[in-house]
Design an enzyme around this catalytic site. Structure first.
Site, PDB file in Angstrom:
ATOM      1  N   ASN A  82      95.530-121.276  79.613  1.00 27.35           N
ATOM      2  CA  ASN A  82      94.283-121.426  80.357  1.00 27.35           C
ATOM      3  C   ASN A  82      94.536-121.750  81.827  1.00 27.35           C
ATOM      4  O   ASN A  82      95.570-122.323  82.181  1.00 27.35           O
ATOM      5  CB  ASN A  82      93.436-122.550  79.739  1.00 27.35           C
ATOM      6  CG  ASN A  82      92.765-122.121  78.455  1.00 27.35           C
ATOM      7  OD1 ASN A  82      92.354-120.972  78.316  1.00 27.35           O
ATOM      8  ND2 ASN A  82      92.654-123.039  77.501  1.00 27.35           N
ATOM      9  N   HIS A  83      93.571-121.382  82.659  1.00 24.17           N
ATOM     10  CA  HIS A  83      93.596-121.749  84.074  1.00 24.17           C
ATOM     11  C   HIS A  83      92.611-122.897  84.295  1.00 24.17           C
ATOM     12  O   HIS A  83      91.589-122.991  83.599  1.00 24.17           O
ATOM     13  CB  HIS A  83      93.184-120.557  84.948  1.00 24.17           C
ATOM     14  CG  HIS A  83      94.209-119.477  85.010  1.00 24.17           C
ATOM     15  ND1 HIS A  83      94.694-118.979  86.200  1.00 24.17           N
ATOM     16  CD2 HIS A  83      94.841-118.783  84.025  1.00 24.17           C
ATOM     17  CE1 HIS A  83      95.583-118.029  85.957  1.00 24.17           C
ATOM     18  NE2 HIS A  83      95.688-117.886  84.640  1.00 24.17           N
ATOM     19  N   PRO A  84      92.893-123.761  85.250  1.00 23.91           N
ATOM     20  CA  PRO A  84      91.981-124.873  85.536  1.00 23.91           C
ATOM     21  C   PRO A  84      90.762-124.391  86.318  1.00 23.91           C
ATOM     22  O   PRO A  84      90.742-124.402  87.555  1.00 23.91           O
ATOM     23  CB  PRO A  84      92.853-125.829  86.357  1.00 23.91           C
ATOM     24  CG  PRO A  84      93.826-124.935  87.054  1.00 23.91           C
ATOM     25  CD  PRO A  84      94.097-123.806  86.105  1.00 23.91           C
ATOM     26  N   ILE A  85      89.713-123.979  85.617  1.00 25.48           N
ATOM     27  CA  ILE A  85      88.552-123.382  86.283  1.00 25.48           C
ATOM     28  C   ILE A  85      87.618-124.414  86.911  1.00 25.48           C
ATOM     29  O   ILE A  85      86.620-124.051  87.534  1.00 25.48           O
ATOM     30  CB  ILE A  85      87.762-122.481  85.310  1.00 25.48           C
ATOM     31  CG1 ILE A  85      87.251-123.296  84.104  1.00 25.48           C
ATOM     32  CG2 ILE A  85      88.630-121.319  84.839  1.00 25.48           C
ATOM     33  CD1 ILE A  85      86.342-122.485  83.195  1.00 25.48           C
ATOM     34  N   ALA A  90      90.692-120.667  90.514  1.00 23.38           N
ATOM     35  CA  ALA A  90      91.448-120.630  89.258  1.00 23.38           C
ATOM     36  C   ALA A  90      92.840-120.048  89.453  1.00 23.38           C
ATOM     37  O   ALA A  90      93.640-120.026  88.522  1.00 23.38           O
ATOM     38  CB  ALA A  90      90.685-119.804  88.216  1.00 23.38           C
TER      39      ALA A  90
END
Length: 223
Positions: A82-85, A90
């Site tokens: 996952n990306h830190p949205i 991101a």
């Protein structure tokens, strides 16, 4: 028309207690059990696969554990990072800053990813192009349909499919699944598997010869 009896690399191979790896493959900080096979263009990062498990072409594992006798079809991905949205962007330059000559990397993001592992039980079949999202647990004997996106845990011996993946049916009735699971056959040694191979080819024979009766399983569960 041109007939080809054989062309390209041989897809068949004799496996052994040492993992069989078909390059090119990328493996970092990962463990592979005995009799395992990893096909070309797979990538494993901080992951593990149990004895007899195989990964077909282009499988990607991130922070994932696949139990013994797993069957993972091509293009499946387990634990996509996952990306830190919640940040202004991101893009990974915020945590892979060193690669862009922007400063130090942010290790907290990698720790966050590692804290959301995928755990897959024994005898699980994951179909072509399936995606299992971070933090998901898949029980023993389950089946994930091709192209499915698994966002929630999957019960043992359950077939799931779709986007998002939902239960389609049980692989076996609960009573039979419990009897199979009670044998813990995945812990039998190689010689025992060879001796009992015929029973694995017929459900009734396997249940009659090696599985405890339903009543005994129920009593064990009650304890």
């Amino acid at each position: 028309m041109t007939y080809f009896e054989s062309y390209g690399p041989d897809r068949s191979s004799d496996l052994s207690t040492e993992p069989t790896i078909h390059d090119p493959v990328s493996i970092t900080e990962s463990e592979l059990g005995a009799w395992t096979e990893v096909r070309p263009e797979c990538r494993l990062h901080e992951s593990a696969i149990g004895d007899y498990t195989y990964l077909m072409e282009r499988v990607q594992l991130d922070y994932a554990t696949v139990g013994k006798f797993g069957s993972v079809a091509s293009d499946a991905r387990l634990g996509p990072t996952n990306h830190p949205i919640d940040r202004p962007t991101a893009h990974h330059f915020t945590y892979r800053a060193a690669a862009y000559d922007l400063g130090e990397d942010d290790e907290s993001i990698f720790d966050w990813r590692a804290d959301q592992p995928v755990t897959v039980g024994r005898d699980v079949w994951i179909g072509h192009g399936a995606t299992v999202l971070p933090g998901v647990e898949i029980g023993n004997g389950a089946v994930v349909g091709a192209g499915a996106v698994v966002a929630d845990d999957v019960e043992p011996y359950t077939v799931v499919a779709g986007v998002p993946a939902e239960p389609v049916r049980r692989r076996f009735p609960e009573e039979i699944a419990a009897r199979i699971e009670a044998t813990e056959w995945w812990n039998w040694d190689h010689e025992t598997l060879a001796e009992r191979l015929d029973a694995f080819r017929d459900l009734d024979t396997f249940l009659d010869e090696y599985a405890p009766e339903a009543e005994a399983v129920a009593e064990t569960g009650a304890d």
